[in-house]
Design a protein around this motif. Structure first.
Motif, mmCIF file in Angstrom:
data_model
loop_
_atom_site.group_PDB
_atom_site.id
_atom_site.type_symbol
_atom_site.label_atom_id
_atom_site.label_comp_id
_atom_site.label_asym_id
_atom_site.label_seq_id
_atom_site.Cartn_x
_atom_site.Cartn_y
_atom_site.Cartn_z
ATOM 1 N N UNK A 224 0.822 -1.216 0.000
ATOM 2 C CA UNK A 224 0.000 0.000 0.000
ATOM 3 C C UNK A 224 0.850 1.258 0.000
ATOM 4 N N UNK A 225 2.001 1.191 -0.721
ATOM 5 C CA UNK A 225 2.819 2.387 -0.861
ATOM 6 C C UNK A 225 3.223 2.527 -2.322
ATOM 7 N N UNK A 226 2.346 3.142 -3.116
ATOM 8 C CA UNK A 226 2.650 3.267 -4.546
ATOM 9 C C UNK A 226 3.564 4.434 -4.865
ATOM 10 N N UNK A 227 4.211 4.998 -3.857
ATOM 11 C CA UNK A 227 5.040 6.181 -4.047
ATOM 12 C C UNK A 227 6.327 6.001 -3.256
ATOM 13 N N UNK A 228 7.242 6.957 -3.385
ATOM 14 C CA UNK A 228 8.556 6.803 -2.755
ATOM 15 C C UNK A 228 8.684 7.569 -1.441
ATOM 16 N N UNK A 229 7.568 8.062 -0.910
ATOM 17 C CA UNK A 229 7.617 8.849 0.321
ATOM 18 C C UNK A 229 7.126 8.001 1.494
ATOM 19 N N UNK A 230 7.861 8.024 2.605
ATOM 20 C CA UNK A 230 7.439 7.323 3.811
ATOM 21 C C UNK A 230 6.464 8.218 4.577
ATOM 22 N N UNK A 231 5.288 7.675 4.920
ATOM 23 C CA UNK A 231 4.289 8.410 5.694
ATOM 24 C C UNK A 231 3.991 7.589 6.936
ATOM 25 N N UNK A 232 4.801 7.762 7.964
ATOM 26 C CA UNK A 232 4.697 6.901 9.140
ATOM 27 C C UNK A 232 3.492 7.257 10.011
ATOM 28 N N UNK A 233 3.015 8.495 9.907
ATOM 29 C CA UNK A 233 1.828 8.877 10.666
ATOM 30 C C UNK A 233 0.645 7.975 10.364
ATOM 31 N N UNK A 234 0.532 7.551 9.108
ATOM 32 C CA UNK A 234 -0.541 6.650 8.691
ATOM 33 C C UNK A 234 -0.428 5.314 9.425
ATOM 34 N N UNK A 235 0.799 4.806 9.561
ATOM 35 C CA UNK A 235 1.001 3.534 10.255
ATOM 36 C C UNK A 235 0.698 3.658 11.741
ATOM 37 N N UNK A 236 1.021 4.804 12.325
ATOM 38 C CA UNK A 236 0.710 5.020 13.737
ATOM 39 C C UNK A 236 -0.791 4.976 13.978
ATOM 40 N N UNK A 237 -1.537 5.664 13.108
ATOM 41 C CA UNK A 237 -2.997 5.669 13.268
ATOM 42 C C UNK A 237 -3.571 4.278 13.078
ATOM 43 N N UNK A 238 -3.059 3.544 12.089
ATOM 44 C CA UNK A 238 -3.560 2.206 11.802
ATOM 45 C C UNK A 238 -3.342 1.264 12.981
ATOM 46 N N UNK A 239 -2.261 1.495 13.735
ATOM 47 C CA UNK A 239 -1.946 0.640 14.877
ATOM 48 C C UNK A 239 -2.459 1.191 16.202
ATOM 49 N N UNK A 240 -3.292 2.234 16.137
ATOM 50 C CA UNK A 240 -3.953 2.742 17.330
ATOM 51 C C UNK A 240 -3.101 3.576 18.251
ATOM 52 N N UNK A 241 -2.028 4.170 17.729
ATOM 53 C CA UNK A 241 -1.169 5.000 18.570
ATOM 54 C C UNK A 241 -1.650 6.444 18.576
ATOM 55 N N UNK A 242 -2.115 6.873 19.723
ATOM 56 C CA UNK A 242 -2.460 8.277 19.916
ATOM 57 C C UNK A 242 -1.373 8.917 20.776
ATOM 58 N N UNK A 243 -1.299 10.229 20.724
ATOM 59 C CA UNK A 243 -0.318 10.914 21.558
ATOM 60 C C UNK A 243 1.079 10.939 20.999
ATOM 61 N N UNK A 244 1.247 10.482 19.741
ATOM 62 C CA UNK A 244 2.539 10.575 19.070
ATOM 63 C C UNK A 244 2.388 11.541 17.902
ATOM 64 N N UNK A 245 3.251 12.551 17.845
ATOM 65 C CA UNK A 245 3.187 13.564 16.789
ATOM 66 C C UNK A 245 4.320 13.337 15.795
ATOM 67 N N UNK A 246 4.005 12.950 14.548
ATOM 68 C CA UNK A 246 5.052 12.799 13.538
ATOM 69 C C UNK A 246 5.314 14.108 12.798
ATOM 70 N N UNK A 247 6.580 14.419 12.587
ATOM 71 C CA UNK A 247 6.962 15.606 11.815
ATOM 72 C C UNK A 247 7.882 15.150 10.693
ATOM 73 N N UNK A 248 7.413 15.303 9.454
ATOM 74 C CA UNK A 248 8.165 14.838 8.297
ATOM 75 C C UNK A 248 9.294 15.798 7.967
ATOM 76 N N UNK A 249 10.456 15.220 7.647
ATOM 77 C CA UNK A 249 11.644 16.002 7.307
ATOM 78 C C UNK A 249 12.307 15.470 6.047
#
Length: 312
Positions: A224-249
């Motif tokens: 489910x990653x048809x592009x070359x950019x890592x979007x880890x915030x999506x994985x955090x939400x999918x695994x039920x992690x609240x209270x973690x703030x991702x900042x892309x760099x």
């Protein structure tokens, strides 16, 4: 990526006795290996934990905005080389020619007392490039040559942006990135030939370096990653992690715990357990090579997986 095929002129500089070159094959970027921390390290001679530019963006715990830029001169906590020269050797002429606009912002004069170079140039806004905020390498080198011809600076710091741009957009192994490397090589050759024509080459020290490297992250439709950019915030939400703030760099993602005191120098047992689980998920993502803690984690090897331990 320095080779006879990709960088023929730089290869010639390295291997021809007429250039008296030194080639540092084990050069390493400071960590995190991002544009802003590395450019400031180049111009201060210290690591990010000393100069304060620890990423391109960060999360301000006292703001509701998801990320804030670390790209302003007043955020640099030590003197830059431009500042030091202005204070100690004011007769010397300095210049900064930056293909990326944000780098000009880093080395402008600031309220903290930072001094800008005597001549500062950043990208010219072209209509279709305004949002990207960078100049083509040829345009940047045009300005370098004009500045050398008119101002004869004692020190000039130049940023060529095309290789970084195309590697981000198309991947470091793409044909576009290969073309950008060849362009960088040809522009450096153009500069050297200009300096020779002007009789300045024998009195010039030329330092060529990248600010960071690139790892290829290929599209992976099966995951489910048809592009070359890592979007880890999506994985955090999918695994039920609240209270973690991702900042892309730009290929590196910084993760912050909500509610944690910004001045805290250790993790609580609950925070340690949560970050251990987050790191485990991160390391199972295709394209994620490494994941580190800022503070020692008692639930996961103590200081073994801290950034400072892995990259002292």
């Amino acid at each position: 990526k320095v080779s006879h095929q990709l960088t023929p002129f730089i290869w010639e500089i390295i291997h021809s006795s007429q250039y008296k070159a030194t080639y540092y094959q084990q050069a390493r970027a400071v960590m995190p290996s991002l544009t802003n921390p590395n450019h400031v390290s180049i111009m201060t001679g210290v690591y990010p934990q000393a100069h304060g530019i620890t990423s391109n963006y960060y999360w301000d715990r006292y703001s509701e905005r998801p990320s804030q830029p670390l790209s302003h001169s007043e955020q640099i906590e030590v003197e830059t080389l431009f500042t030091l020269i202005e204070k100690e050797e004011a007769q010397l002429v300095t210049a900064g020619i930056f293909g990326k606009a944000k780098l000009a912002e880093l080395f402008m004069a600031g309220k903290s007392g930072q001094k800008k170079p005597d001549y500062l140039w950043q990208y010219r806004q072209y209509l279709f490039l305004e949002l990207l905020k960078f100049s083509w390498d040829k345009k940047t080198l045009d300005q370098v040559i004009e500045t050398v011809a008119q101002k004869d600076p004692d020190l000039i710091f130049v940023n060529l942006a095309d290789l970084d741009r195309f590697s981000h957009f198309y991947g470091p192994d793409s044909e576009k990135a290969r073309e950008a490397i060849l362009t960088v090589d040809s522009q450096i050759k153009r500069l050297v030939e200009f300096l020779k024509e002007r009789g300045k080459w024998e009195n010039t020290v030329l330092i060529i370096t990248a600010d960071h490297g690139f790892g290829s992250v290929e599209p992976d439709p099966k995951n489910n990653r048809p592009y070359t950019v890592i979007n880890f915030g999506k994985e955090l939400r999918k695994n039920g992690f609240n209270g973690i703030v991702p900042v892309s760099n730009g290929g590196i993602e910084l993760l912050y715990i909500r509610g944690m005191d910004a001045e805290a120098n250790h993790l609580t047992p609950a925070q340690a357990k949560k970050l251990e689980a987050v790191r485990t998920i991160a390391l199972h993502q295709p394209g994620v090579a490494e994941a580190f803690y800022r503070l020692p984690n008692i639930a996961d090897g103590g200081d073994k997986y801290t950034l400072i331990k892995a990259y002292p």
